[in-house]
Write a protein that holds these residues in place. Structure first.
Motif, short mmCIF file in Angstrom:
data_model
loop_
_atom_site.label_atom_id
_atom_site.label_comp_id
_atom_site.label_asym_id
_atom_site.label_seq_id
_atom_site.Cartn_x
_atom_site.Cartn_y
_atom_site.Cartn_z
N LEU A 26 0.83 -1.20 0.00
CA LEU A 26 0.00 0.00 0.00
C LEU A 26 0.87 1.26 0.00
N GLY A 27 1.93 1.26 0.78
CA GLY A 27 2.83 2.42 0.82
C GLY A 27 3.54 2.65 -0.51
N ILE A 28 3.98 1.58 -1.15
CA ILE A 28 4.67 1.70 -2.44
C ILE A 28 3.71 2.19 -3.51
N ILE A 29 2.51 1.66 -3.53
CA ILE A 29 1.52 2.08 -4.53
C ILE A 29 1.15 3.55 -4.33
N SER A 30 0.96 3.96 -3.07
CA SER A 30 0.60 5.36 -2.84
C SER A 30 1.78 6.29 -3.17
N TYR A 31 3.01 5.84 -2.99
CA TYR A 31 4.17 6.66 -3.35
C TYR A 31 4.24 6.87 -4.86
N GLY A 77 6.15 6.83 2.85
CA GLY A 77 7.44 6.36 3.34
C GLY A 77 7.33 5.81 4.75
N VAL A 78 6.54 6.47 5.58
CA VAL A 78 6.30 5.97 6.94
C VAL A 78 5.56 4.64 6.88
N LEU A 79 4.59 4.52 5.99
CA LEU A 79 3.88 3.25 5.82
C LEU A 79 4.84 2.13 5.41
N CYS A 80 5.78 2.44 4.54
CA CYS A 80 6.77 1.43 4.13
C CYS A 80 7.63 1.01 5.31
N ALA A 81 8.01 1.97 6.15
CA ALA A 81 8.82 1.64 7.32
C ALA A 81 8.05 0.77 8.31
N VAL A 82 6.78 1.08 8.52
CA VAL A 82 5.95 0.28 9.42
C VAL A 82 5.75 -1.12 8.84
N GLY A 87 8.75 -3.09 9.46
CA GLY A 87 8.80 -3.45 10.87
C GLY A 87 7.96 -4.67 11.17
N TYR A 88 6.79 -4.75 10.55
CA TYR A 88 5.94 -5.91 10.76
C TYR A 88 6.52 -7.16 10.08
N ILE A 89 7.10 -6.99 8.91
CA ILE A 89 7.65 -8.14 8.19
C ILE A 89 8.82 -8.75 8.96
N PHE A 90 9.72 -7.91 9.46
CA PHE A 90 10.89 -8.41 10.18
C PHE A 90 10.67 -8.55 11.68
N LYS A 91 9.42 -8.43 12.10
CA LYS A 91 9.00 -8.65 13.49
C LYS A 91 9.68 -7.69 14.48
#
Length: 56
Positions: A14-19, A32-37, A40-44
């Motif tokens: 979603l973050g990449i598409i919105s960017y 960019g903040v969405l991508c960082a979050v 964070g969820y992917i790498f736990k």
């Protein structure tokens, strides 16, 4: 893959598409903040479970 990693992938996509689709600087910062979050969820790095701070 567990539930938090699937949620992370969805947030990251979603973050990449919105960017890509939006040309506003504020919206690109938010994506960019969405991508960082999402990462964070992917790498736990962001836990879902509440940790007990009174461990002995």
């Amino acid at each position: 893959m567990n539930k938090s990693q699937i949620i992370g992938i969805a947030i990251l996509v979603l973050g990449i598409i919105s960017y890509i689709l939006l040309d506003n600087n504020l919206m690109q910062t938010i994506s960019g903040v969405l991508c960082a979050v999402g990462l964070g969820y992917i790498f736990k790095w962001i836990p879902f479970k509440k940790q007990n701070s009174t461990d002995n």
